[in-house]
Design a protein around this motif. Sequence first.
Motif, short mmCIF file in Angstrom:
data_model
loop_
_atom_site.label_atom_id
_atom_site.label_comp_id
_atom_site.label_asym_id
_atom_site.label_seq_id
_atom_site.Cartn_x
_atom_site.Cartn_y
_atom_site.Cartn_z
N CYS A 114 -35.98 90.57 94.64
CA CYS A 114 -36.39 90.48 93.24
C CYS A 114 -37.90 90.33 93.20
O CYS A 114 -38.43 89.31 93.65
N THR A 115 -38.58 91.32 92.68
CA THR A 115 -40.04 91.26 92.63
C THR A 115 -40.57 91.08 91.21
O THR A 115 -41.78 91.01 91.01
N ARG A 116 -39.65 91.03 90.22
CA ARG A 116 -40.05 90.69 88.85
C ARG A 116 -38.87 90.05 88.14
O ARG A 116 -37.76 90.56 88.18
N LEU A 117 -39.14 88.92 87.50
CA LEU A 117 -38.12 88.21 86.72
C LEU A 117 -38.60 88.12 85.27
O LEU A 117 -39.71 87.65 85.01
N ILE A 118 -37.76 88.59 84.35
CA ILE A 118 -38.04 88.49 82.92
C ILE A 118 -36.97 87.61 82.31
O ILE A 118 -35.78 87.93 82.35
N THR A 119 -37.38 86.49 81.74
CA THR A 119 -36.42 85.54 81.19
C THR A 119 -37.12 84.65 80.17
O THR A 119 -38.32 84.77 79.93
N SER A 120 -36.35 83.73 79.56
CA SER A 120 -36.93 82.82 78.58
C SER A 120 -37.06 81.39 79.09
O SER A 120 -37.81 80.60 78.54
N HIS A 121 -36.33 81.07 80.16
CA HIS A 121 -36.32 79.69 80.66
C HIS A 121 -36.28 79.73 82.18
O HIS A 121 -35.31 80.18 82.78
N PHE A 122 -37.36 79.25 82.81
CA PHE A 122 -37.58 79.42 84.24
C PHE A 122 -37.21 78.20 85.08
O PHE A 122 -37.19 78.29 86.31
N ASP A 123 -36.95 77.09 84.47
CA ASP A 123 -36.90 75.82 85.18
C ASP A 123 -35.90 75.81 86.33
O ASP A 123 -36.12 75.13 87.34
N THR A 124 -34.78 76.54 86.20
CA THR A 124 -33.76 76.51 87.25
C THR A 124 -33.96 77.59 88.31
O THR A 124 -33.25 77.61 89.31
N PHE A 125 -34.94 78.48 88.10
CA PHE A 125 -35.15 79.59 89.04
C PHE A 125 -36.15 79.19 90.12
O PHE A 125 -37.20 79.83 90.30
#
Length: 571
Positions: A114-125
């Motif tokens: 995974c070289t790009r993550l698009i999301t709204s909430h990152f805390d658990t990643f």
Amino acid sequence: MTALTLWDKAQLLGMVARAGLAWLRRDTRFPSPVPDNPKFLTPRAAASLVDDGDVVAVAGLAGNQRASILFYALREDFEATGRPGNLTVINVGGHGGRGIAPGTLEELGRPGLCTRLITSHFDTFTAMLDLAAAGKCELQCLQLSMVALTLEAQGRGEDALRTATGVGTFIDPRSGTGSPVCGTTTEQLVAADGDHLRFRLPTVDVAIFNAPAADRHGNIYVRGCATIGETREVARAARRNGGRVIANVGLLVDEGYADVFLPADEVDAVVYYPDAEQAALIPHRDPWRVFTPESDMSIEEGLARVRFLGSLARITPQRSDADAALARLAATTLLASVERGAHVNIGVGHGEEVCRVIHEAGHLDDVTFLVESGPVGGVPAPGIYFGAALCPERIVTTAEMFHLTYDRLDATCLGALQIDAEGNVNVSRRGDGPRGYVGPGGFIDLTTAAKTIVFVSAWMDRGRVVLDNGSVSIAGAGTPKFVERVDEVTFNGRQALAAGKRVFYATHVGLFRLTEAGVELVRVMPGIDVRRDILDRTPMRLVVPRGPVPVVERSIVTGVGFAPRLGGGRD
């Protein structure tokens, strides 16, 4: 609150143990149960449908709807063959495991995968955040509704979505960073468009989702789900773009099992796996019906079970008597601001306690709780099951929920990391660098849609506030949450006032409201000295009325005789 018996706890511990064994014995080559239907594939065969450089949209929020066996299969395929690599992953938020829980979307958090993550909430990643810190993964942030609704728009053949939501916050490139997070990428997914913003997502190539069941033809059913999430939206976006749709199910059922949610001709691959989960630790083959409209359990017992599992995972924080008083203050403020039949959203953290107070005070029939991921009614589930609800009336998709939210959300109760003199609130940035980034989740959407907003927050970060004999005192100083200027504007106070919203800030020391003159103290907790405990402990300019400040009622502080009233707009 309902107490669990020793037998109840033993059963829950057994469930945790079985889930642990399922993780250890996972089989990404589990055979298809329908060999005469080529649509049914093993997990590894389904993973081979994902190509290098694909944009992969994954449905699910927090611990709900995890397509774990597909995440494992993609990781194993990559480690064995080096493909598929360079993936862009889109998810509405919170679908990681904080670097601890297995089988989450973090399985894709490997260098080159995974070289790009698009999301709204990152805390658990955690895995992706660490990759970003090492310069190996780009991070892009969009608020939760824009992820879901832009996916929905792709399914209609539209490449962007225009809205006023987010104007004046950090997501607006004119006043903040827009979509790039912590300098990990220069691409911008948000553009100014007059007095609106235009949001876009890269074109989806692959949709992955977890659903309860499929029949032998490949029709997909959602009966028994805890959330539907973005199942329909990701599938239709991929289908519209000529991509691939991969379903992970835990049950093989007869045709006619329930209403077909997605017909077989909209699905390219079905992966049946008996350990697929309804929600974290809970398999589809033995679901918790308390998370469904067909519940066979009371809300009280469901809450007790969820909180017990949260305590095992150390997800649910230990709340003090002062925290309970804070929750009652926020609940009283919220209930006084709405009428019977109101639609209300409750956030995580202290907001979960507000939800409990409203339920225990007997007002559950007076308001309808809405959860971002789709449950309508019931009581929002706390902790690792956030996104589900206990005894919901019905469950819709995330996009459908945001259409409902914008149509008629009366009030929301949300947490806060920082608050400043303009009434601005930061919930999206905790510190510097990727590890310090949280993201807004649905916060921007909810504060835009709601007529009344009640922020509920500790008075200090890492401080200690105690309650003794009906009196509140500060026993240990911490970092002020009321600051001169927030680090990031996730909520714009001035715009909220201009839109005619009522905005309150409930804290351990008292209740504040946003006015044209600034943030005003309207009620103070008994035992709190306005000068010593409030004005001298924060660098923020506050508005304090002339003369004595009204004191919060004793019933709110102690809980004895507590009976909040609905309606009336009391401050």
